[in-house]
Design an enzyme around this catalytic site. Sequence first.
Site: not given
Ligand code: A2P
Length: 268
Positions: A52, A57, A82, A113, A194, A231, A233-234, A239, A243
Amino acid sequence: MRGTGLLIANESVTLTSGAHMAVLGLGTWQARGRIAVNAVLRALDVGYRHIDTATMYGNEEQVGQAVAESGVPREEIFVTTKLPPGRAGRERATLKESLDALGLDYVDLWLIHWPPSGGARPDVWTRLLDLQAEGLARDVGVSNYSVRQIDELERATGRLPAVNQIEWSPALFDGDMLEAHRSRGVQLEGYSPLKTTNLRDPRLVQIAEERGVTPAQVILRWHIEHRIVAIPKSTNAERIAENAAIFGFELRPSEVEQLNGPTPARRH
Ligand code: A2P
């Protein structure tokens, strides 16, 4: 990383066009430059088949670069981008720019968007439908729209968005909203699963411990049980894999129910 079983991220829902959309995708908001390329490469390597992005972005070029470098056939990957609300009226040029940046002939899903200036804008929606008919987007939809705005689009054009992407998590759960989308055949896609969750919530931690998975994995699995596309984000390699490792366990209906809705602290 904790997790059980298979690492398969290609379980999917079917959109109105008949296309399949993987229920788990990689969010890329705020991922830039080489970090964005590496995140998408990592995701494709561990089995994600849904990425996504958005014009806003500023990372479509990096997403496209990773898709090309990955060696995964383009048709196996579901790519969303978007239209920024400020580009209403310049839909064709914006989509062409997105396709150029991504290095693709089509996107799988193109979303408005945000409601432009807060309005549903059926005229913008009509132009998305025209570009879909030309084959530049397999499906078209919206993001951050209310049900009332979705109905306004349908009244004006007779066509519903394939998807509405909105902020969603157990804390933001709204059964009426979910049902309103379901009854219209609009796929709900949740962003920020998250960030809007307290990963130390005792109910959540307990469910995670019983399964031998992490609280984040329980949250993502909760989306899957509801057939809501998630979706997360990491940009962190561990992670990103964590996920995706949510297809080897299930939640009981009572556990799903327990997680639905705001925690007591957030009810006020
Ligand atoms: P990072 O990129 O360092 O992993 P969302 O998708 O809800 O917006 O959340 C994104 C945030 O959650 C990012 O700051 C990401 O940091 C963090 N994040 C992603 N996966 C995990 C996980 N499995 N556990 C804890 N935090 C996570």
